[in-house]
Scaffold this motif. Structure first.
Motif: not given
Length: 540
Positions: A286-292, A428-429, A460-462
């Motif tokens: 589960l990749f967690l987005n650090v930008t949103w 990236g949303q 996907y974590s950006r």
């Protein structure tokens, strides 16, 4: 010129192949040619062009028709296939492949140096390959074809994963690049494989017929010459319970993607065989987005990871039939997997709630979810409906329940169509995307941890921390395996423990169940995905 060939001698390879096949031949007599076979598969390809295909589960279909320069050994070495030999120059920047004689694409065009060069040159064109053009091919600055059987690639700098990429690239006939089917794939896109794509019925099946002229199997294949079967059909059966019923009732001969609940139906049963193998590459995580959204805060990311009892969830969903993941790559790839990450973190609901309090998510709404400034703590997990497989929808729902129960986090699962999925990835949303992949030699790590615009096609974590790019650059710039291992290990601890970019869930694996009369089923050496139908035969 420095020669770095990792080939076994042909005699040793054939001896090993014979040993691997010995039990089947001894107990089931001599393989016979002829007959048809139907294989039920979970996943329908989004494209039949293997160079643009991003679905690892569909490689078992496409490998029937498309081949590459070298094949892998179980230990990760290389053996001849469409190339008979290769060299790496002293400065580590030029890779030269010498090609096999007598190979033709199934549309009649010659397999030669110009054809190989065309494939790599076209992949550098973003209008054809999209994000693939920013991957390993982006390092190529010159392609030479000094004669019909020799092709060389010069890179802008030392790039250690290039051999893995170049050796494994599925090659298309030059004629394919003028076809209207190029991006979608189809019967006009010829390869050199043991089978020829004959028919594709969207939503139903894909059919391959034997290539009667085939005589260039890799040195470690189970046999040489044409395939045994006349025809093989892959039928798309996406519902997890349907393949099991289809095999049990004799509607199909083989299935893959057996659920944890159904594995017991085939294990040890005299009428069936059942085999599994862990894949290489990045675990399903589960990749967690650090930008949103809320996951911009590292405390929220760490809280979510601490809120989930991964072992308990896997046991509940898969009945003990899947392997817990801990790191950024697979333990199958022993040259780069640092197992000290195992059990270095785990479920800790008390710590999860403490972190969320510190992050300001201190209130609760009537449904029990945490809130801040009147807004619910919601992490949106975007999942493409077309790529749901292996009960991953059930797995996500189990994670959702634990996040709510243990920490008051709203893990909102959103199933979307392919177009929406592409758009959300592009903008990236999203809060999180779950994903796995199978590339080896740390290409999987680059795809997930390079910046999105510099080769991180599935980052996907950006994540774009400068440490990531620096470690990946240093690791790719040396052929010293020990140094590369140390750099990837450092990246792993930073990504998982320090920054919580991802929660590794389980190691992807393939399960293949077959009627007892189907012989020759096996997995690709090293990558351990189901092998093509080339060595399959029917004993009845």
């Amino acid at each position: 010129m420095l020669v770095r060939r990792h080939f076994l001698s042909l005699g040793a390879v054939l001896l090993a192949a014979t040993a691997l096949c010995a039990p089947a031949l001894a107990s089931d007599r001599k393989p016979v040619s002829g007959g048809k076979l139907t294989w039920g598969v979970e996943t329908e390809p989004a494209t039949l062009n293997p160079q643009l295909n991003g679905q690892d589960k569909t490689k078992l279909l496409l490998r029937n028709a498309y081949e590459s320069l070298l094949a892998r050994t179980a230990e990760g070495g290389y053996v001849p296939w469409l190339a008979t030999d290769y060299d790496i120059s002293e400065d580590g920047r030029t890779y030269t492949f010498r090609l096999r004689d007598g190979v033709t694409f199934t549309d009649g065009q010659a397999f030669n140096a110009a054809a190989v060069a065309t494939n790599f040159a076209r992949l550098k064109d973003a209008t054809y390959s999209g994000s693939v053009s920013a991957g390993p091919v982006a390092r190529i600055i010159d392609i030479k074809t000094p004669d019909e059987r020799t092709v060389s690639f010069t890179l802008d700098r030392v790039y250690a994963p290039f051999l893995d990429y170049a050796a494994g690239l599925e090659l298309l006939s030059p004629g394919a690049f003028a076809s209207g089917q190029l991006k979608s794939g189809g019967p006009e896109i010829a390869g050199t494989g043991p089978f020829i794509l004959k028919r594709y019925a969207k939503g139903q099946e894909i059919r391959f017929a034997r290539n009667p002229d085939y005589n260039w199997a890799p040195a470690n294949a189970g046999h040489q010459g044409p395939a045994y079967l006349d025809e093989v059909t892959y039928r798309f059966l996406p519902e997890s319970s349907v393949p099991t019923g289809a095999l049990s009732s004799g509607q199909v001969d083989v299935i893959e993607g057996v659920s944890g609940n159904d594995a017991g139906l085939f294990k040890g049963h005299a009428d069936f065989s059942y085999q599994t193998a862990l894949n290489t590459g990045t675990p399903y995580s589960l990749f967690l987005n650090v930008t949103w959204g809320p996951t911009e805060d590292v405390r929220v990311r760490k809280a979510l990871i601490a809120a989930i009892d991964v072992d308990g969830v896997l046991k509940s969903v898969y009945r003990g039939e899947r392997t817990r993941a801990w790191g950024i790559t697979s333990p199958v790839d022993t040259q780069f997997y640092d197992k000290t990450i195992e059990k270095s973190y785990g479920a800790d609901p008390k710590r999860a709630n403490q972190l969320l309090d510190e992050a300001g998510w201190t209130s609760r709404d009537p449904q029990g979810f945490r809130t801040k400034d009147g807004k619910r703590l919601t992490i949106e997990v975007v999942q493409a409906q077309a790529t749901v497989r292996d009960q991953r929808d059930v797995l996500l729902q189990a994670l959702q329940a634990q996040a709510r129960q243990n920490a008051g986090i709203d893990l909102a699962i959103v199933f979307v169509d392919a177009g929406t999925y592409t758009e959300r990835r592009k903008t990236g949303q999203f809060g999180s995307i779950a994903n796995s992949n199978t590339p080896t030699d740390a290409i999987d790590i680059e795809y997930h941890y390079l910046p999105v615009d510099r080769g991180g096609s599935i980052n996907y974590s950006r994540a774009a921390a400068p440490e990531l790019s620096q470690w990946l650059k240093e690791a790719a710039s040396t052929l010293d395996h020990k140094k590369r291992f140390e750099l990837y290990a450092r990246l792993q601890r930073f990504a998982i423990l320090d920054q919580a970019y991802a929660l590794p869930l389980y190691e992807p694996e393939d399960q293949v169940a077959a009627a007892s009369y189907v012989k020759g089923i096996g997995f690709r050496p090293f990558k351990q995905m189901p092998e093509s139908a080339y060595d399959l035969w029917r004993s009845e």
